[in-house]
Structure formats: C-alpha cells, structure tokens
Design a protein around this motif. Structure first.
Motif, mmCIF file in Angstrom:
data_model
loop_
_atom_site.group_PDB
_atom_site.id
_atom_site.type_symbol
_atom_site.label_atom_id
_atom_site.label_comp_id
_atom_site.label_asym_id
_atom_site.label_seq_id
_atom_site.Cartn_x
_atom_site.Cartn_y
_atom_site.Cartn_z
ATOM 1 N N ARG A 90 8.930 11.187 -9.931
ATOM 2 C CA ARG A 90 8.439 12.430 -9.325
ATOM 3 C C ARG A 90 9.556 13.233 -8.672
ATOM 4 N NH1 ARG A 90 7.178 9.141 -4.450
ATOM 5 N NH2 ARG A 90 5.544 7.885 -5.387
ATOM 6 N N ARG A 149 -2.457 19.416 -11.438
ATOM 7 C CA ARG A 149 -1.993 18.687 -12.614
ATOM 8 C C ARG A 149 -0.723 19.348 -13.129
ATOM 9 N NH1 ARG A 149 -5.685 14.908 -14.126
ATOM 10 N NH2 ARG A 149 -7.864 15.330 -13.589
ATOM 11 N N LEU A 183 1.521 19.086 -15.885
ATOM 12 C CA LEU A 183 1.596 18.470 -17.208
ATOM 13 C C LEU A 183 3.020 18.208 -17.701
ATOM 14 C CD1 LEU A 183 -1.353 20.261 -19.050
ATOM 15 C CD2 LEU A 183 -1.352 18.097 -17.797
ATOM 16 N N ALA A 231 5.248 16.774 -16.243
ATOM 17 C CA ALA A 231 5.627 15.429 -15.796
ATOM 18 C C ALA A 231 5.348 14.401 -16.885
ATOM 19 C CB ALA A 231 4.880 15.068 -14.515
ATOM 20 N N ILE A 232 4.276 14.618 -17.661
ATOM 21 C CA ILE A 232 3.953 13.705 -18.754
ATOM 22 C C ILE A 232 5.037 13.768 -19.831
ATOM 23 C CG2 ILE A 232 2.295 13.213 -20.591
ATOM 24 C CD1 ILE A 232 0.092 14.218 -18.730
ATOM 25 N N VAL A 272 1.557 8.656 -17.235
ATOM 26 C CA VAL A 272 0.704 9.725 -16.690
ATOM 27 C C VAL A 272 0.463 9.665 -15.184
ATOM 28 C CG1 VAL A 272 -0.483 10.020 -18.894
ATOM 29 C CG2 VAL A 272 -1.466 8.492 -17.169
ATOM 30 N N SER A 292 2.238 10.140 -12.553
ATOM 31 C CA SER A 292 2.858 11.154 -11.693
ATOM 32 C C SER A 292 2.328 12.563 -11.908
ATOM 33 C CB SER A 292 4.370 11.155 -11.896
ATOM 34 O OG SER A 292 4.700 11.594 -13.200
ATOM 35 N N HIS A 293 1.522 12.796 -12.958
ATOM 36 C CA HIS A 293 1.184 14.185 -13.306
ATOM 37 C C HIS A 293 0.124 14.797 -12.389
ATOM 38 C CE1 HIS A 293 -2.716 13.177 -15.176
ATOM 39 N NE2 HIS A 293 -2.940 14.469 -15.201
ATOM 40 N N ARG A 294 -0.651 13.961 -11.668
ATOM 41 C CA ARG A 294 -1.737 14.501 -10.853
ATOM 42 C C ARG A 294 -1.488 14.270 -9.371
ATOM 43 N NH1 ARG A 294 -8.125 12.877 -10.128
ATOM 44 N NH2 ARG A 294 -7.192 11.429 -8.652
ATOM 45 N N GLY A 321 -2.520 10.091 -11.272
ATOM 46 C CA GLY A 321 -2.865 10.492 -12.634
ATOM 47 C C GLY A 321 -3.284 9.380 -13.566
ATOM 48 N N ASP A 345 1.486 24.197 -16.640
ATOM 49 C CA ASP A 345 2.201 23.834 -17.861
ATOM 50 C C ASP A 345 3.372 24.794 -18.025
ATOM 51 O OD1 ASP A 345 2.826 22.461 -20.171
ATOM 52 O OD2 ASP A 345 0.802 22.577 -21.000
#
Length: 588
Positions: free
Chosen positions: A23, A61, A63, A65-66, A327, A329-331, A546, A568
């Motif tokens: 992150r 979110r 995204l 990060a994904i 996933v 870290s994305h949320r 996430g 995004d």
C-alpha cells in the motif's frame, strides 16, 4: 549525533503502517497531514472525496492497486526464474472466493490479460459469474468445488470456448461424475500431511477438509484406470495466510515429493503443480512472523518455490494462487467518528481549595504497583455488594483517580529518566496501564457488515486517521461500531516506529498513554487518535479490506451496503472516479 525527532509526518507514516511494501506505493501523507492516494502523477486527498460526495461512510476502491500487485508477482517470478535458470511456466490464478464481486472479477480479467491470469473457482455461482467472459478470450480455469452434472455442463462451455479447464478430484464421487466427461482434464488434490501454523491450520493434515488421503488415492487409481491419463495437475493446499516461511517450505517439500512419486508410478502427463493459497498478505509489514505480519516477502516466497522445484525435470508449470495478496489492498473503508465517550469512568481530580492533589502517587515503581493492586482489591472486595449512588460514585472516582494519576506519574518518571522505560514496559502490570485506552470512539459503520473478519477470526486491520497526520495523537481509543453487539469493537493496534523520536513525543497529548517507542514493537490496547474539534468531521480509514470482506458481509442490525468511490486509471494514466451509492447515504 542527530537530535531525536519531534512529531512529524514521517513518524505518522511509520506509526500508521503507511511505509508498506504494497500500500506504500499509492498511499501516503501530504504536507497538510491528510491521507492521500497517489494516482499516476496526481494525488487525491481522501477527506476531500468524502466531503465532495457527502458520505459519512464509504468504500474507496483503488483498482490500480490490483494491477500493481499482479505486476509485482509476475515480474518477481520472471526475474527469479532467470536467476535460477528455471524454464517451467508460471501460471497465476485468482481464487474467486477471495472476492467474487463483479467489480473485482472484471479488474482481474482486464489487468490480468497481459499476464494470462487465470481463475480458480469452487462453486457453480462463481462459474456463472465468470461465464460473461466466456467469449472474450481464453484463460486457465481450475475448478475445485463439489462436482456435479450441472457444474460439468458449464465447464464444458468454457472448454468449447478454448479455455484450459482442469477439475480437481477429491473423492470417488468426483471421479464417477467425471467418467462421463472424457474431454475434461483433471487435477489430483491431496491432503497435506504437514499442518502449518495460523488461523486456518485446521484445513491441513489428515483431518483437513480438502483433498484425498494417499490410501484413498491409491485405491481409486486401481478402480479408475483412466485417471493416470487425464491427470495433468497436482494440488496440495496447506491453508490460508501461512505466516512463517518454514511452514511454506514444508508444504512445498510435500508437493515436490508427491509430484515425483506420482510420475514414477505412471502419471507421466502430470506437468502442473498447484501449491495452494498459503502466501500471506502483510496486514502489518514488520516481518515478525505473526498472523498479521509474515516473516517473508513475495520475493522470498517465489524464490523458495522455484528452488524447491528446480531439480524436478522437466520443470513443471507452477501455479500461484495468492488471491488475498492480490486484492487485499484495493479496498479502504472510511468512516466518520460520530461520538467520543470515556472508555471507563470519567476522570475528576481530587483537589483542595488551593488546587493541591489530595492523594499522592509514590515515586518508586514498586510503590506504584502496590497502588494498582489496591485499586484491584477495592473492586474485588465490593464484588456482589449493593452500593448506594453516593458509594458507587466514590468508588469509581477513587479507582479512576489512581489509574490516571499513576499514568501521569509513570510519564514523569520516563521523561526524567528515559532509560527507565525498559523496566516499565517489561512489567506486564505497568505496560498494560500505559497502553490502555482512555476513550471510546463511536464510528459510523458496522464491523459485521464492513470488516467481518475483525469479528470472525480476529483479523488485524490497520487503522489510520485520514487527517491531522502531522499532529501528535491525543488519546488511545477503542473503536465501537453502530451495532448493538458487544463484539462490534476494534481495539488492537501495532506500534512499530523505527525513527528516533524525542521522549515527549512518545506520549499522547491528552491522556499520556504511550503511542510508540523508537525501535520497539508494541501491541497497544487502543488506537492512537486525535480528539475531534467542535463541529469537526473526523474520519478513520480501515486499510486492506479488499479480501474476503465483501463476500462475508452480514446484514447485522440491517446495516449494510456502503456507498463506493471507485477509482481507476484511463489509457492516458489519468484518474477516473465513479460513485456507486447502493441506495443509502449513511448509517445514521
């Protein structure tokens, strides 16, 4: 010798876990002390997003990060395989159970195209969700749920569309159904004999839920002669979130031996090894080898994987299942503090008319411990007795007075002699009181709905304010949610600051509890936070939510469905932000 630092943004970054291997690439603090998302060359303050859309609670979110974690995994393997001369293929798959919501699956599909990222499914519902991508390209699809004719008919759709479909077998029932579908390749899922540590260690071993025992497998090989022709994969899963590398190594060793032995008894078509989803996500990045902080990195994990199979020839295809790592870290859950209350009784100093304290606290640590024991004795002696209101008030005042005055005294002792902190924190009684909460912050969310693993498995989630991060915290606080359930609280906080800081900065501004000690790994009984000013909107962020939290969300007290701010990046690298309101604005 450099002067110890006063409070700064750099101290906050370490205290709140923002110097993080995952992150930390996109989450930081700006010069105003606000938590910001870095999006390409731009940055967005999270507090500005919350105020712009008028949300008291939201899921942010991020995204990209994904995509970032997918790229990190793929490029790490590529580099290490070149170093070791490993010629086998690398095949990542995303276990859909980790987060099967359409938004996440779509991100995995889009971002995974350049890495040929496949999918691991365990239910017919997941297959139906994935069916929308049937004709958009072909990926690897490993199915390891309960096999039925309905499942196989769906899987045949993927097979006909050019997907590489493999069905894991875990029972004779699976083989009976698969006997009718000769076009489908199979994987053999075997129970690991080794039981690693962690919250999911029960899923391994001979009593574990997943896979065949060896004696059952050998029996089925004799009964189903076609198995050695159609079997192309070995799957062995040691459990989720395995936090010590030595346990990972043991699972890899089992998988390698199993792979070689099965090939030696006629399974010549086996060329793929799936070592399961044990790769741990660092919810805290201190590398201590604990459930919240694995003692290895993605480099360590993939380096070990390659080394363990480098002497197997020809080199097998290696499957990577680390869905949580991809996933988590994305949320980010962001929620407003709606009330601040005393954690226990409210402190009212006993004073004479001249402002002098009526009850003094000893100067020695032994004397202080005796006073602490005295307060415990008071509670023990009156247990079960009925007190009048006046008696109850007096007892509460005495206990609270002693507790708070002792904390002030301990802070004075440490300030006058910083080396004394070692003796104090090594004493369980004194350590507990110096790291105890003084406030309860009521936050506009439901842990059951928004972060269920904090209740279900006591999963650690990093909490950070989204503002005032250039200021020293005021208090240690327990977080209470809006539910009527006593489990709806979050209190654990890991403090791990490496920067040398001044003695004064070790203590919170208002309650004198310790927020950190340089180069000391501490578990606090509350979260270091600021007291909101009058009419101030004060928000907290709950990071790394996430993985699993979306599918596990409950409707406890009918609190659910937070609005989402989805971020995004477009083809030009510019941020694209859209809002999904889900029918409500806030919980209150």
């Amino acid at each position: 010798m450099s002067k110890p630092a006063e409070w700064s943004v750099e101290v906050s970054k370490q205290l709140y876990g923002l110097e993080h291997s995952i992150r930390g690439e996109y989450l930081t603090i700006d010069e105003t002390g606000a938590l910001v998302l870095k999006i390409g060359d731009e940055s967005v303050r999270i507090i500005d997003l919350m105020k712009k859309y008028g949300f008291e609670t939201a899921y942010i979110r991020f995204l990209p990060a994904i995509k970032s974690t997918m790229k990190k995994v793929f490029e790490t393997f590529k580099t290490l395989s070149q170093i070791h001369g490993y010629t086998g293929k690398f095949q990542p798959v995303f276990p859909m159970k980790v987060n099967p919501i359409p938004l996440v699956i779509d991100a995995i599909w889009r971002y995974g195209e350049e890495f040929n990222w496949g999918f691991n499914s365990g239910s017919i519902g997941e297959l139906r969700l994935l069916h929308r991508y049937l004709d958009k390209g072909s990926r690897l699809l490993i199915y390891d749920g309960v096999v039925s004719d309905n499942v196989l008919k769906l899987l045949m759709d993927f097979k006909k569309a050019g997907w590489h479909v493999i069905v894991d077998v875990e029972s004779e029932h699976d083989l009976q159904v698969l006997s009718k579908y000769g076009e489908i390749n199979v994987g053999i899922r075997v129970k690991p004999f080794y039981k690693p540590g962690g919250k999911w260690s029960h899923s391994a071993g001979l009593e574990g839920k997943f896979g065949l025992t060896i004696n059952t497998l050998l029996k089925l090989i004799k009964e189903y002669k076609w198995l050695n022709e159609r079997a192309i994969l070995i799957h062995i899963h040691g459990g989720s979130q395995i936090y010590e590398l030595k346990h990972i190594a043991a699972i890899f060793d089992e998988a390698r031996i199993l792979f070689n032995d099965l090939r030696s008894i006629g399974f010549e078509n086996i060329s793929i090894i799936d070592t399961g989803g044990g790769m741990a996500y660092p919810y805290h990045d201190s590398r201590k080898g604990t459930p919240e902080s694995p003692n290895y990195t993605i480099v360590d994990y993939l380096n070990l994987l390659i080394r363990k199979f480098n002497d197997v020839h020809p080199h097998p295809t290696l499957v990577f299942e680390g869905g949580r790592y991809i996933v988590a870290s994305h949320r980010i859950v962001v929620a407003k503090v709606v009330d601040v209350r005393p954690y226990s009784t409210e402190y009212k100093p006993f004073e004479t008319g001249n402002g002098e304290r009526l009850i003094g606290i000893p100067e020695s640590l032994e004397g202080i411990k005796k006073i602490l024991q005295y307060t415990r004795d008071i509670q023990s002696k009156i247990k079960g007795k009925t007190l009048t209101l006046a008696e109850r008030e007096r007892v509460e005042d005495i206990i609270t007075h002693y507790r708070e005055e002792i904390i002030v005294k301990l802070a004075e002792i440490i300030r006058s002699n910083p080396s004394s902190v070692e003796n104090i924190i090594n004493d369980p009684l004194l350590y507990k009181i110096l790291t105890s909460p003084s406030r309860r912050f009521i936050v506009n969310l439901s842990l059951f709905a928004d972060i269920p693993d904090s209740v279900l498995v006591n999963q650690y989630f990093q909490v950070t304010p989204i503002q005032k991060l250039n200021e020293k915290p005021d208090v240690l606080a327990v977080l209470g949610d809006l539910t009527c359930d006593s489990m709806g609280e979050l209190r654990e906080f890991i403090s791990d600051v490496e920067i040398e800081t001044s003695v004064d900065s070790w203590f919170n501004r208002m309650d004198f509890r310790i927020s950190h000690l340089p180069k000391k790994y501490l578990k606090l009984g509350g979260i270091p936070l600021h007291l909101p000013g009058k009419d101030e909107d004060y928000y907290l962020a709950f990071l790394d939510t996430g993985a699993y939290q979306d599918p596990l969300a409950m409707k406890h007290n009918l609190i659910y469905g937070a609005p989402e701010i989805v971020i995004d990046i477009n083809g030009s690298g510019k941020p694209v932000i859209k809002v999904l309101k889900h029918g409500r604005k806030s919980y209150l």
